[in-house]
Design a protein around this motif. Sequence first.
Motif, mmCIF file in Angstrom:
data_model
loop_
_atom_site.group_PDB
_atom_site.id
_atom_site.type_symbol
_atom_site.label_atom_id
_atom_site.label_comp_id
_atom_site.label_asym_id
_atom_site.label_seq_id
_atom_site.Cartn_x
_atom_site.Cartn_y
_atom_site.Cartn_z
ATOM 1 N N ASP B 144 -58.537 33.733 64.661
ATOM 2 C CA ASP B 144 -58.214 34.589 65.980
ATOM 3 C C ASP B 144 -58.562 33.859 67.214
ATOM 4 O O ASP B 144 -58.978 32.731 67.078
ATOM 5 C CB ASP B 144 -58.783 36.033 65.974
ATOM 6 N N ASN B 145 -58.152 34.155 68.264
ATOM 7 C CA ASN B 145 -58.571 33.569 69.429
ATOM 8 C C ASN B 145 -59.949 33.205 69.785
ATOM 9 O O ASN B 145 -60.375 32.534 70.820
ATOM 10 C CB ASN B 145 -57.574 33.838 70.661
ATOM 11 N N GLN B 146 -60.789 33.759 69.019
ATOM 12 C CA GLN B 146 -62.155 33.610 69.359
ATOM 13 C C GLN B 146 -62.834 32.479 68.212
ATOM 14 O O GLN B 146 -64.059 32.482 68.118
ATOM 15 C CB GLN B 146 -63.151 34.944 69.540
ATOM 16 N N GLY B 147 -61.709 32.063 67.468
ATOM 17 C CA GLY B 147 -62.128 31.141 66.418
ATOM 18 C C GLY B 147 -62.698 31.621 65.271
ATOM 19 O O GLY B 147 -63.588 31.172 64.423
ATOM 20 N N ARG B 148 -62.523 33.137 64.950
ATOM 21 C CA ARG B 148 -63.030 33.638 63.725
ATOM 22 C C ARG B 148 -62.199 33.850 62.669
ATOM 23 O O ARG B 148 -60.777 34.294 63.098
ATOM 24 C CB ARG B 148 -63.617 35.053 64.055
ATOM 25 N N GLU B 149 -62.498 33.628 61.425
ATOM 26 C CA GLU B 149 -61.191 33.633 60.383
ATOM 27 C C GLU B 149 -60.997 35.352 60.298
ATOM 28 O O GLU B 149 -61.903 36.108 59.837
ATOM 29 C CB GLU B 149 -62.081 33.120 59.189
ATOM 30 N N VAL B 150 -59.763 35.547 60.145
ATOM 31 C CA VAL B 150 -59.415 37.162 60.097
ATOM 32 C C VAL B 150 -58.617 37.308 58.807
ATOM 33 O O VAL B 150 -58.709 38.352 58.267
ATOM 34 C CB VAL B 150 -58.471 37.613 61.295
ATOM 35 N N ALA B 151 -58.389 36.202 58.251
ATOM 36 C CA ALA B 151 -57.584 36.216 57.024
ATOM 37 C C ALA B 151 -57.171 34.793 56.352
ATOM 38 O O ALA B 151 -57.572 33.889 57.096
ATOM 39 C CB ALA B 151 -55.916 37.037 57.119
ATOM 40 N N ARG B 152 -56.904 34.586 55.523
ATOM 41 C CA ARG B 152 -56.457 33.350 54.731
ATOM 42 C C ARG B 152 -55.214 33.700 53.888
ATOM 43 O O ARG B 152 -55.310 34.530 53.094
ATOM 44 C CB ARG B 152 -57.749 32.469 54.112
ATOM 45 N N TYR B 153 -54.548 32.594 53.754
ATOM 46 C CA TYR B 153 -53.444 32.655 52.623
ATOM 47 C C TYR B 153 -53.728 31.498 51.845
ATOM 48 O O TYR B 153 -53.919 30.326 52.160
ATOM 49 C CB TYR B 153 -51.981 32.475 53.410
#
Lengths: 199, 192
Positions: B144-153
Amino acid sequence: MRKSFSMPRLLACLLILIALAGPSRAATEDADRAVVGRFLLTDMNGRAVTDEMYGGKIRIVVFGYTYCPDICPTVLNTLSVALEHLGADRAKVVTLFVTVDPERDSPAHLKEYLASFPEIIGLTGSAEQIAAAARNFKVRYEKQPVEGNDPMAYSVDHSSSIYIMDRVGNFLARMPHASKPDRLAERVKSYLAPRKAED
Amino acid sequence: MDRRRFLLAMAALGLAAPAAQAKTAQGLFIHESPKPVPALDIRDADGQAAGLDALKGRAVLLNLWASWCMPCVAELPALDRLKPAAAAKGVAVVALSLDRGGKIAVVNTFARLSVKALDIRTDEARSAAEKLNATALPVSLLLDNQGREVARYVGAADWEGPKAAQLLDALGAGKPLTPDMAPPLAKLTAAP
């Protein structure tokens, strides 16, 4: 005290659960045999090699195959980073990648693929030689039925542990393929100390 | 004492358990809550630091690949085409090579594929796979725009279809990602 009473029951439940799980049953039978590091295979230059040719070195051994049409495991990356962690001790270690797919992983193909991992030696062989090596390491593998219409697009299910063998090829440890490189390097280092090599 | 015996027994069970390779699940995995991304030593073509800090404030699609990974290489042209389209949605596309030895493998692969938009990004410390817990490639992390991983493919996605557009729209706009936005797996042709 009450805690200690429940522990055997908990263990018994766990054992039953594990015994009920299909694949584990085979593993339990397998557990009777020791892992043996003997093999007669072919290296990437087409030369016959045996485990004895790596005498005097600790061996890190993985089984796998290079054909990955969908996703590729990062275990070779893990191995090469672990070797970097070993520093000068790397010279005391040999790292072997044994294919379970000799049909596609010819010596030439392994050589090309492993060019990205120059410190890892790829080994292949006849179907019988691979089967014998896998049996010694208690590695299981099975060619899977083809899903599409390309007969060469098969996958091979296989055990994916990282084996550490001592300087004469005896079993020291088995680690999960997703082990952290530094943990693997630490483990190998612990066996490089002569006193601990016999543990 | 019992605790020790229990732990020993557990260890023994661990050894006896089958080491059969679990089939790595592929597709989109949306995290329950955003995860912090550890600092990575990412370098550009000149060996200069090009970490994710420079992209703070923007959403990122961080793709991990390697030249020895055939499906990764096969996915790169789509990511190359995606980059400008994703930028318009507020998502930066970064293709991070895990190859050892710096940029050589990247330069060669990009040349072979005629990559135009993707920048050369290398994993200098060779620790990205470990830090990001990537046990298989390719994998694309959605930050996300805070550099946090929200998902992965996990696996190669069809990045140019309508689902991916929906997914990246939401990611760029800072909206929650939902499973119905999952792009299908790409039908890869043999790598050139």
